[in-house]
Design an enzyme around this catalytic site. Structure first.
Site, PDB file in Angstrom:
ATOM      1  N   LYS A 253      45.813  42.547  44.192  1.00  0.00           N
ATOM      2  CA  LYS A 253      47.323  42.421  44.645  1.00  0.00           C
ATOM      3  C   LYS A 253      48.248  43.447  43.887  1.00  0.00           C
ATOM      4  CE  LYS A 253      50.903  40.495  46.062  1.00  0.00           C
ATOM      5  NZ  LYS A 253      51.183  39.142  45.670  1.00  0.00           N
ATOM      6  N   ALA A 254      47.906  43.545  42.649  1.00  0.00           N
ATOM      7  CA  ALA A 254      48.596  44.754  42.114  1.00  0.00           C
ATOM      8  C   ALA A 254      48.841  45.995  42.976  1.00  0.00           C
ATOM      9  CB  ALA A 254      48.348  45.060  40.871  1.00  0.00           C
TER      10      ALA A 254
END
Length: 301
Positions: free
Chosen positions: A179-180
């Site tokens: 997600k980052a």
């Protein structure tokens, strides 16, 4: 037993995303028992709408529910929710509970939360969202999950109602890494688009024409579709805030430092969003990064 009847659900964090996820589950006849937010007025309003209990502490949510979804802003907020020293934290009633944690956090925090929850006889799963407020309401989230595979399978009937695409990534922390990177690339694309349109405006080009050309060439991106017109029109109603963009790019930059990797584009984007926040524009949509690149707007910054 239907999937909806096997969950008694509480929410901690009922901002734009959390509230719409709760509404979606209510629509699909899931049992919602309690909601909590640091904004008590927001908590009370949503509880009345959903017909569930408005509570004054996270611990009470876990007491009333067997499945708790957390949708909070950052690492500090998450650590507070799962603070072993706080008598009203979620850990007070963690035994036999399933915690589904949806915020974009540092991967290490998800690992830490899983350890604390499992020590007390509960289960924890990260369910990182790559989606908008509208998609939360309509059950079309893109969810990336990290934690034990058996925990993922336990949560799957609920997560399938919330998502259009559901993906198991791996152990705790792994989905948060993905997600980052998703948000890092998205933020870089957003900042690059802002520069392209800003330069186009300074050169006297018609921006509607320019966006059309971008869409038909290698300059096309998903961000062009979602943010291009907003940048041109200065329409920065918030779907994904500049403050969140800064936070998420910061997570990615920190991850790069742990593996001794230089990311000049990500760093530059991070600094742009930090600048936007410093100017008091952090609650605007991430498209507001264009306010830093259009020549006729710079004087107001």
């Amino acid at each position: 037993m239907t999937p909806s009847s096997s969950f008694h659900i509480g929410f901690v964090g009922v901002g734009r995303m959390g509230a719409n996820m709760a509404r979606r589950l209510k629509d699909r006849r899931f049992s919602l028992t309690a909601v909590y937010d640091i904004d008590q007025a927001k908590t009370n309003s949503l509880a009345r709408e959903l017909g569930c209990e408005s509570v004054s502490s996270p611990g009470r949510v876990a007491e009333r529910a067997d499945t708790v979804l957390t949708v909070v802003t950052d690492d500090a907020a998450m650590r507070q929710l799962f603070n072993p020293a706080a008598p009203e934290s979620l850990l007070a009633h963690a035994k036999d509970r399933l915690f589904i944690n949806c915020a974009t956090l540092s991967p290490s925090v998800h690992v830490e939360v899983e350890r604390l929850v499992e020590q007390r006889g509960g289960r924890s799963l990260e369910a990182c969202m790559a989606s908008s407020i509208t998609q939360a309401r309509e059950g079309r989230l893109y969810l990336m999950c990290g934690g034990g595979r058996d925990t993922f399978e336990r949560a799957k009937p609920l997560l399938e109602v919330l998502s259009e695409r559901l993906r198991y990534i791996g152990p705790a922390g792994e989905a948060a890494k993905v997600k980052a990177l998703v948000n890092m690339v998205m933020n870089c694309n957003t900042a690059a688009l802002a520069e392209g349109l800003g330069l186009g405006a300074a050169l006297g080009l018609d921006l509607t024409m320019l966006r059309e050309v971008f869409a038909q060439t290698g300059a096309h991106s998903r961000v062009l579709e979602t943010d291009g017109e907003d940048m041109q029109q200065r329409a920065h109603d918030c779907y994904f805030s500049a403050a969140h963009a800064a936070k998420d790019s910061g997570i990615a930059v920190s991850l790069a430092e742990t593996v001794d990797l230089e990311l000049p584009l990500a760093k530059a984007t991070y600094e742009q969003y930090r600048r936007l926040v410093a100017l008091g524009k952090g609650e605007l949509d991430k498209s507001a990064v264009a306010e830093l690149t259009f020549k006729d707007r710079l004087s107001s910054n």
